[in-house]
Write a protein that holds these residues in place. Structure first.
Motif, PDB file in Angstrom:
ATOM      1  N   GLU A  13       0.832  -1.202   0.000  1.00  0.00           N
ATOM      2  CA  GLU A  13       0.000   0.000   0.000  1.00  0.00           C
ATOM      3  C   GLU A  13       0.867   1.252   0.000  1.00  0.00           C
ATOM      4  O   GLU A  13       0.574   2.236  -0.688  1.00  0.00           O
ATOM      5  CB  GLU A  13      -0.923  -0.001   1.230  1.00  0.00           C
ATOM      6  CG  GLU A  13      -1.844   1.192   1.338  1.00  0.00           C
ATOM      7  CD  GLU A  13      -2.948   1.192   0.303  1.00  0.00           C
ATOM      8  OE1 GLU A  13      -3.295   2.280  -0.193  1.00  0.00           O
ATOM      9  OE2 GLU A  13      -3.470   0.113  -0.015  1.00  0.00           O
ATOM     10  N   GLN A  63      -6.323  -2.427  -5.626  1.00  0.00           N
ATOM     11  CA  GLN A  63      -6.437  -0.983  -5.690  1.00  0.00           C
ATOM     12  C   GLN A  63      -6.096  -0.506  -7.090  1.00  0.00           C
ATOM     13  O   GLN A  63      -5.456  -1.215  -7.884  1.00  0.00           O
ATOM     14  CB  GLN A  63      -5.484  -0.321  -4.683  1.00  0.00           C
ATOM     15  CG  GLN A  63      -5.721  -0.710  -3.243  1.00  0.00           C
ATOM     16  CD  GLN A  63      -6.970  -0.081  -2.667  1.00  0.00           C
ATOM     17  OE1 GLN A  63      -7.438   0.947  -3.160  1.00  0.00           O
ATOM     18  NE2 GLN A  63      -7.531  -0.688  -1.636  1.00  0.00           N
ATOM     19  N   SER A  97      -0.459  -2.305  -7.342  1.00  0.00           N
ATOM     20  CA  SER A  97      -1.807  -1.903  -6.944  1.00  0.00           C
ATOM     21  C   SER A  97      -2.814  -3.023  -7.170  1.00  0.00           C
ATOM     22  O   SER A  97      -3.707  -3.254  -6.350  1.00  0.00           O
ATOM     23  CB  SER A  97      -2.236  -0.653  -7.733  1.00  0.00           C
ATOM     24  OG  SER A  97      -1.422   0.451  -7.397  1.00  0.00           O
TER      25      SER A  97
END
Length: 236
Positions: free
Chosen positions: A99, A129, A124
């Motif tokens: 992250e 994400q 990601s």
């Protein structure tokens, strides 16, 4: 993914076994490895000049394309083999580390027989994400703070521990993509999301003289542990 017969590479943990299988297998093996990375412990080396400070700055390597990439490892032994036995190697929750570093490329096990080079989009994708949009703000460094404003930890602990919807919380020293000034980041786990956060923050900060930026984020209770001081220990 890369693999070579020398030097010898004997797997030290389950993640390394999956990495070896992925290097010689097909799509299923690669998918199994990539699914395991965020759930595993990963290692990185803190830059020497920052090893004794509050700021977490990780060592990088420069692949052939010339763009520096964060060096991460599947085991402490792999990190020490590359950066030396006295390197400041630290373990991180895989998802939390990805992250933080995902806006830059990363290389897993540089200089080792088995490794992976990941562009930001792949990092990601492994944690479900998307890349931040241009102009968006995100934490670029997270670390355990050595000092905090008077009453901040006590206020946060009192307010967040009293609310049963808060399943865990961590306070980290932070630097952000839009500023070189250090501040703090409160990483909260709660099923209701951000709706209750403003009220909790107001109660927690009552009477606290906050002279630094404090941002907060909410993730579901199932998310992995955060980085920083434990404000609320994980609970059911």
């Amino acid at each position: 993914m890369t693999a070579s017969p020398t030097p010898a590479f004997s797997p030290l943990n389950d993640l390394e076994m999956l990495l070896m299988a992925a290097s010689s297998g097909g799509a299923d093996e690669r998918a199994a490895f990539e699914a395991a990375v965020p759930a595993s412990k990963l290692w990185a080396v803190v830059a020497e000049e920052d090893a004794a400070t509050d700021t977490l700055r990780l060592r990088t390597v420069t692949p052939k394309d010339g763009r520096p990439a964060t060096a991460i490892f599947t085991a402490k032994e792999r990190a020490l083999a590359v950066f030396g036995e006295h390197a400041a190697a630290e373990a991180f929750d895989g998802r939390a580390l990805l992250e933080v570093i995902r806006v830059n490329p990363a290389v897993l096990n540089p200089g080792q027989p088995y490794g992976v080079s990941w562009p930001p989009a792949a990092l990601s994708a492994m944690i479900g994400q998307s890349l931040p949009e241009a102009g968006a703000r995100w934490p670029t460094h997270l670390a355990v703070p050595k000092e905090t404003p008077e009453g901040l930890v006590e206020g946060l602990t009192r307010a967040f521990s009293a609310d049963p919807s808060v399943k865990a919380a961590w306070l980290a020293l932070a630097r952000w993509s839009d500023s070189e000034t250090a501040g703090f980041y409160l990483d909260v786990r709660m099923p209701q999301g951000e709706a209750q956060l403003p009220g909790l923050m107001e109660r927690a900060l009552k009477g606290v003289m906050l002279d630094a930026r404090l941002d907060a984020g909410v993730r579901t209770p199932e998310a992995p542990a955060g980085i920083g001081l434990e404000i609320v220990a994980p609970r059911d």
